[in-house]
Design a protein around this motif. Structure first.
Motif, mmCIF file in Angstrom:
data_model
loop_
_atom_site.group_PDB
_atom_site.id
_atom_site.type_symbol
_atom_site.label_atom_id
_atom_site.label_comp_id
_atom_site.label_asym_id
_atom_site.label_seq_id
_atom_site.Cartn_x
_atom_site.Cartn_y
_atom_site.Cartn_z
ATOM 1 N N THR A 127 0.842 -1.196 0.000
ATOM 2 C CA THR A 127 0.000 0.000 0.000
ATOM 3 C C THR A 127 0.877 1.245 0.000
ATOM 4 O OG1 THR A 127 -1.695 -1.174 1.261
ATOM 5 C CG2 THR A 127 -1.852 1.232 1.209
ATOM 6 N N ARG A 128 0.454 2.252 -0.768
ATOM 7 C CA ARG A 128 1.206 3.497 -0.871
ATOM 8 C C ARG A 128 0.433 4.614 -0.179
ATOM 9 N NH1 ARG A 128 6.108 2.140 -2.101
ATOM 10 N NH2 ARG A 128 6.569 4.002 -3.318
ATOM 11 N N PHE A 129 1.162 5.443 0.548
ATOM 12 C CA PHE A 129 0.569 6.533 1.313
ATOM 13 C C PHE A 129 1.169 7.855 0.846
ATOM 14 C CE2 PHE A 129 0.504 2.683 3.775
ATOM 15 C CZ PHE A 129 -0.753 2.671 4.350
ATOM 16 N N ASN A 130 0.318 8.876 0.754
ATOM 17 C CA ASN A 130 0.798 10.193 0.357
ATOM 18 C C ASN A 130 -0.121 11.262 0.930
ATOM 19 O OD1 ASN A 130 1.228 12.657 -1.450
ATOM 20 N ND2 ASN A 130 2.823 11.285 -2.184
ATOM 21 N N PHE A 131 0.474 12.273 1.542
ATOM 22 C CA PHE A 131 -0.282 13.398 2.094
ATOM 23 C C PHE A 131 -1.080 14.100 0.993
ATOM 24 C CE2 PHE A 131 -0.640 17.880 3.305
ATOM 25 C CZ PHE A 131 -1.188 17.780 4.577
ATOM 26 N N ALA A 132 -0.436 14.366 -0.130
ATOM 27 C CA ALA A 132 -1.063 14.813 -1.390
ATOM 28 C C ALA A 132 -1.576 16.250 -1.404
ATOM 29 C CB ALA A 132 -2.200 13.870 -1.801
ATOM 30 N N TYR A 133 -2.079 16.766 -0.305
ATOM 31 C CA TYR A 133 -2.704 18.090 -0.335
ATOM 32 C C TYR A 133 -1.760 19.170 -0.844
ATOM 33 C CZ TYR A 133 -6.444 16.121 2.602
ATOM 34 O OH TYR A 133 -7.484 15.371 3.099
ATOM 35 N N SER A 134 -0.539 19.188 -0.335
ATOM 36 C CA SER A 134 0.379 20.248 -0.744
ATOM 37 C C SER A 134 0.799 20.106 -2.197
ATOM 38 C CB SER A 134 1.609 20.278 0.171
ATOM 39 O OG SER A 134 2.245 19.019 0.212
ATOM 40 N N ASP A 135 0.615 18.911 -2.785
ATOM 41 C CA ASP A 135 0.906 18.728 -4.212
ATOM 42 C C ASP A 135 -0.083 19.481 -5.090
ATOM 43 O OD1 ASP A 135 3.136 17.143 -3.835
ATOM 44 O OD2 ASP A 135 2.063 15.250 -4.058
ATOM 45 N N ILE A 136 -1.270 19.756 -4.563
ATOM 46 C CA ILE A 136 -2.260 20.501 -5.350
ATOM 47 C C ILE A 136 -2.463 21.905 -4.779
ATOM 48 C CG2 ILE A 136 -3.436 18.425 -6.169
ATOM 49 C CD1 ILE A 136 -5.670 19.050 -4.086
ATOM 50 N N GLY A 137 -1.495 22.360 -4.004
ATOM 51 C CA GLY A 137 -1.493 23.748 -3.558
ATOM 52 C C GLY A 137 -2.513 24.092 -2.517
ATOM 53 N N THR A 138 -2.797 23.144 -1.616
ATOM 54 C CA THR A 138 -3.772 23.448 -0.571
ATOM 55 C C THR A 138 -3.310 22.870 0.762
ATOM 56 O OG1 THR A 138 -6.123 23.339 0.016
ATOM 57 C CG2 THR A 138 -5.163 21.362 -0.939
ATOM 58 N N SER A 139 -4.004 23.261 1.808
ATOM 59 C CA SER A 139 -3.806 22.661 3.125
ATOM 60 C C SER A 139 -4.691 21.408 3.198
ATOM 61 C CB SER A 139 -4.142 23.669 4.224
ATOM 62 O OG SER A 139 -5.431 24.208 4.012
ATOM 63 N N CYS A 140 -4.866 20.857 4.393
ATOM 64 C CA CYS A 140 -5.537 19.561 4.492
ATOM 65 C C CYS A 140 -6.933 19.674 5.103
ATOM 66 C CB CYS A 140 -4.684 18.593 5.309
ATOM 67 S SG CYS A 140 -4.295 19.188 6.971
ATOM 68 N N ASP A 141 -7.634 18.548 5.118
ATOM 69 C CA ASP A 141 -8.948 18.461 5.749
ATOM 70 C C ASP A 141 -9.066 17.095 6.410
ATOM 71 O OD1 ASP A 141 -9.321 16.717 3.616
ATOM 72 O OD2 ASP A 141 -10.740 17.991 2.554
ATOM 73 N N GLY A 142 -10.255 16.772 6.895
ATOM 74 C CA GLY A 142 -10.491 15.463 7.480
ATOM 75 C C GLY A 142 -9.775 15.214 8.795
ATOM 76 N N GLY A 143 -9.292 16.276 9.442
ATOM 77 C CA GLY A 143 -8.623 16.129 10.725
ATOM 78 C C GLY A 143 -7.158 15.752 10.641
ATOM 79 N N MET A 144 -6.587 15.774 9.444
ATOM 80 C CA MET A 144 -5.187 15.353 9.274
ATOM 81 C C MET A 144 -4.234 16.200 10.109
ATOM 82 S SD MET A 144 -3.113 13.319 7.168
ATOM 83 C CE MET A 144 -3.523 13.308 5.419
ATOM 84 N N SER A 145 -4.460 17.495 10.203
ATOM 85 C CA SER A 145 -3.547 18.357 10.965
ATOM 86 C C SER A 145 -3.648 18.098 12.469
ATOM 87 C CB SER A 145 -3.816 19.837 10.668
ATOM 88 O OG SER A 145 -5.130 20.201 11.067
ATOM 89 N N TRP A 146 -4.715 17.445 12.906
ATOM 90 C CA TRP A 146 -4.876 17.076 14.313
ATOM 91 C C TRP A 146 -4.252 15.709 14.580
ATOM 92 C CZ3 TRP A 146 -6.949 13.303 17.401
ATOM 93 C CH2 TRP A 146 -7.199 13.637 18.743
#
Length: 256
Positions: A127-146
């Protein structure tokens, strides 16, 4: 396969939420986000359900949000996606039962956020994991920053978020994002085995443990000690407590 964007199934005390947009690698769109929140509302107060499993149909757990919708109507898509996603995450965290993420293929962006919102996570090898948000020029959602800095520490969370490098299941386990890694063809069996173990344990005990552990970082030692006392007392007053002690003694005698 049912063309609903999300499937909810029950098998005994185990409920399974399956993300079901396999042709889009389960990218989160408005219909899936709303269905996800609806399924979580349905399960939150269902006492017959003792464990909730999150999984994805097809080749991936969830490969982020629906980028086509976000590109076409950025603000409208954000306003349609994030509120129901965040409702689902809040419900998963608050419901008094363990939530287990069963992850395969890819977990990126919102998929990684949803995985981290679960109480436990098991991943298939490869399985591959990637934060991905910063790749599309945005911050995160879904509680990731927590959730992310609480699991890996602030400095590592900054690296994962800002650089968005892909990593595999073994690294995810080393970082504490997964509890275990299963063979690719053994993920479903390993997931159900773990879910059944959880379902067999005292529901009140797991509910209190989930609440205590999830809220401990915001408590003082004194308040946490008080909360532990009241939770333990509540468990001790239940019939299952005596039965569990008797079972413990019986198992210990059988091992002698």
């Amino acid at each position: 396969m049912n063309d609903s964007p999300l499937l909810l199934a029950r098998e005994g005390a185990i409920a399974t939420i399956s993300f079901n947009r396999p042709d889009a690698m389960n990218a989160l769109d408005e219909s899936m986000a709303r269905a996800f929140a609806g399924a979580c509302r349905e399960l939150a107060d269902d006492d017959s359900v003792r464990v909730v499993v999150l999984r994805g149909n097809g080749k991936a757990f969830m490969a982020g949000g629906d980028l086509r919708a976000l590109r076409a109507h950025p603000a409208d898509a954000v306003n349609a996606l994030i509120p129901p996603l965040h409702e689902a995450v809040r419900l998963l965290a608050a419901m008094p039962k363990p939530v287990l993420a069963s992850v395969h293929g890819a977990a990126a962006g919102a998929g990684m956020s949803v995985m981290l919102a679960a109480d436990l996570a098991i991943g298939a090898a490869g399985t591959r994991f990637n934060f991905a948000y910063s790749d599309i020029g945005t911050s995160c959602d879904g509680g990731m920053s927590w959730s992310l800095p609480r699991l890996v520490g602030l400095r590592k969370a900054m690296e994962i978020a800002m650089l968005s490098d892909t990593f595999d299941a073994d690294e995810a386990m080393r970082l504490g994002l997964l509890n275990s890694v299963a063979a690719r063809d053994g993920l479903e069996q390993a997931t159900m085995a773990l879910a059944q173990r959880l379902a067999s344990r005292e529901a009140a005990s797991l509910a209190h443990l989930k609440q205590l552990l999830r809220t401990s970082s915001g408590q003082t030692l004194d308040s946490q000690l008080d909360a532990e006392y009241m939770a333990f007392l509540d468990c001790a007053r239940r019939p299952g407590f005596i039965a569990a002690i008797d079972d413990f003694f019986a198992q210990r005698s059988a091992r002698r």
